[in-house]
Design an enzyme around this catalytic site. Structure first.
Site, PDB file in Angstrom:
ATOM      1  CE  LYS A  55      -4.556   2.928  91.712  1.00 19.84           C
ATOM      2  NZ  LYS A  55      -4.668   3.283  93.145  1.00 19.84           N
ATOM      3  CB  SER A  62      -7.803   1.179  94.182  1.00 14.39           C
ATOM      4  OG  SER A  62      -6.821   2.173  94.427  1.00 14.39           O
ATOM      5  CB  SER A 107      -5.160   2.169  97.083  1.00  8.21           C
ATOM      6  OG  SER A 107      -6.549   2.194  97.237  1.00  8.21           O
TER       7      SER A 107
END
Lengths: 495, 95
Positions: free
Chosen positions: A87, A162, A186
């Protein structure tokens, strides 16, 4: 390029553990695997937008190094030669780390985050940085400076957020394994929407050194993987005390894969009545109840429990998270790194306000505003302090519940993935999607989402398993038991 | 809780974010709606409940003050939007 199949499976379809068998027996090379995955990314990333940065050359160089290690057969752990997607809020030495924000769109970190250093040491190959909601603020991956990510099961739908890019990349076989971060769901929420496995470990289990801070009392890094075994293997590598993160725990680390058995007879499964209420999508409820039945069939005992402060979770979470965010994001001032406005200003103050106006997107600004308001003079006690007190009560609810059960099972999200754009205009509606995930972060518990079914429209449904602090092993064990029973119904996206 | 335009401007000033007129109107509406939802916390009796700032059983973490290597000045300045020699460069601070 002709993709090489091993048995019935393409190389990019492998899990960590199936690939490790092929790599360590030298049936395939890491370079072959990396080329297969990079090719897959080239074909599918233009539509799904899971990756922000792909570094082919570095990846291939790392793959060749891994192949040398594999050839020597020494010091070869399960991740050696395996591609991993990170990420884009975990910093990577020499590779752009943008947080999906204009503010950091050109930022090249001069050192590695601890998790990335650990993965490199284990021989994992970094193939790229994944899309996300800007600064990890969002539940749909629509708040990205680089555009939304699309759900591999249906590209008109969101991936969740996210960590949407990492979940999407796993679901669409654009990587073998991935890391996400979870402040209020997330990791688990996009894992649920994309039909993959995602785990937020206990607060303190994994070092956050080099994770770009959003809400420091809640943030935690964790794996997003194709199955529960892979999740255990990843957690094993990334966890542990780090002197550079004073919140990381100095506790013994168990062998997580040793927990993976379907011997769950007598395990007490807490089912919180406040999580099965009106507003829960009926298809989601049915799939989660089926997941619970899988556990019962293997001898686990369901127990009804109560988490009485559930209705206050979203309010407490969004006050605390935005307050911490407003403080953490004060560092983006256009001075030391990151974007600086090119506008016309003749003093420092205007440089700050214009830089932040241009560098942050709408959701990040909204949260900074909310957090600043909650911390401002006259409102601190009514909002921020009150939220922290409610946090104490929410945490106590869980600790009380765990006197009666070993794990807690809930839906991960109240419904399947929404359409792209569906909730974008109404921030509060978007926040309410986090109802079942944010409490885990407030209480600091480990939580995992794994697929347990699909809607009529073919969208994945996830169930969430929560454990006591530092009891990841039991969570993984319960998840593994569900997975063994549900493998037969698992569907891949038609990608 | 209605957050009016003046309050939005005040908070934006504290947060060092310049807002245009349209943003001020949107944030006034949205912050009001969201804060109204947050007001439900008032229902919870928190008398004598201590606040939780983090969940760890940890007050402080100390370490020996050893000298270790750190980034070079050049590495530290590499991402700076503007620099002069060994320093970050910014617009003037005093009028």
């Amino acid at each position: 390029m002709i993709q090489r199949k091993v048995g019935y499976m393409q190389l990019y379809e492998q899990s960590i553990h199936s690939l490790h068998a092929l790599l360590s027996s030298r049936q395939v090379s890491s370079e072959e695997v990396i080329r297969a995955v990079l090719e897959r990314i080239k074909v599918h990333n233009p539509l799904f937008n899971a990756f922000i940065t792909i570094d082919e050359e570095q990846a291939l160089a790392q793959a060749r190094e891994a192949d040398q290690r594999l050839a020597k057969g020494k010091d070869v752990g399960p991740l050696c030669g395996v591609p991993v997607a990170i990420k884009d809020n975990m910093i990577t030495n020499g590779i752009k780390t943008t947080c999906a924000s204009r503010m950091l769109s050109e930022f090249i970190p001069p050192y590695d985050s601890t998790v990335v250093a650990k993965l490199r040491q284990a021989g994992a190959v970094l193939i790229g940085k994944t899309n996300m909601d800007e600064f990890a603020m969002g539940s749909s991956n629509e708040h990205s400076f680089f555009g939304p990510c699309r759900n591999p099961y249906n590209d008109a739908y969101v991936t969740g957020g996210s960590s949407g890019g990492s979940a999407c990349a796993i679901a669409a076989d654009m990587t073998i394994t991935a890391l996400g971060s979870d402040t209020g769901g997330s990791i688990r929420q996009p894992a649920s929407y994309c039909g993959v496995v995602g785990m937020k470990p206990t607060y303190g289990r994994v070092s956050r050194f080099g994770l770009v801070a959003f809400a420091s009392s809640l943030d935690q890094i964790g794996p997003i993987t194709k199955d529960v075994t892979d999740c255990s293997l990843m957690l094993q590598v990334i966890c542990g005390y780090d002197p550079r993160d004073s919140t990381s725990a100095q506790l013994p680390i168990p062998d997580f894969t040793a927990f993976l058995s379907d011997d769950i007879a007598g395990m007490r499964i807490g089912i919180p009545k406040e999580y099965f209420i009106e507003g829960l999508d009926p298809e989601v409820e049915e799939a989660v109840r089926q997941g619970i039945r899988y556990l019962e069939q293997q001898g686990a005992e369901p127990v009804e429990i109560s988490l009485p402060h559930t209705a206050y979770t979203i309010a407490a979470y969004y006050l605390i998270a935005t307050a911490e965010a407003s403080s953490n994001l004060a560092r983006y001032d256009g001075v030391k790194y990151g974007y600086r406005s090119q506008g016309t200003y003749d003093n420092l103050r205007l440089m700050y306000t214009q830089t932040r106006a241009e560098g942050f997107g709408a959701e990040v600004k909204r949260r900074i505003m909310l957090g600043t308001y909650a911390l401002s003079s006259g409102y601190y006690d009514a909002y921020y302090r009150k939220a922290q007190q409610v946090r104490t009560l929410i945490r106590q609810d869980f600790l009380d519940a765990f006197n009666k059960c070993d794990v807690i099972v809930t839906p991960t999200v109240p419904g399947p993935a929404p359409r792209i754009g569906e909730k974008l205009g109404d921030p509060l509606q978007m926040y309410l999607l986090d109802i079942f995930t944010t409490s885990t972060n407030l209480a600091g518990l480990p939580g995992l989402s794994l697929p347990c079914g699909y809607t009529q429209n073919g969208l994945p449904i996830g169930m969430q398993i929560l454990g006591k602090p530092f009891d990841e092993g039991i969570v993984l064990k319960a998840a593994y038991a569900v997975e063994q029973k549900s493998l037969a119904i698992r569907r891949k996206p038609g990608v | 809780m209605k957050v009016d335009r003046k309050q939005v401007e005040y908070v934006a000033e504290l947060a060092r974010i310049e807002l245009d007129e349209e943003e001020k109107a949107i944030y006034s509406d949205q912050l009001s709606t969201i804060l109204a939802f947050f007001d439900r916390l008032e229902e919870v009796d928190t008398k004598d409940v201590p606040p939780t700032s983090h969940v760890l059983d940890l007050v402080n973490a100390l370490r020996p003050d050893d000298i270790r290597t750190s980034l070079s000045v050049d590495e530290g300045l590499k991402n700076a939007p503007d620099r002069k020699k060994r320093f970050f460069r910014v617009p003037r601070i005093l009028d």
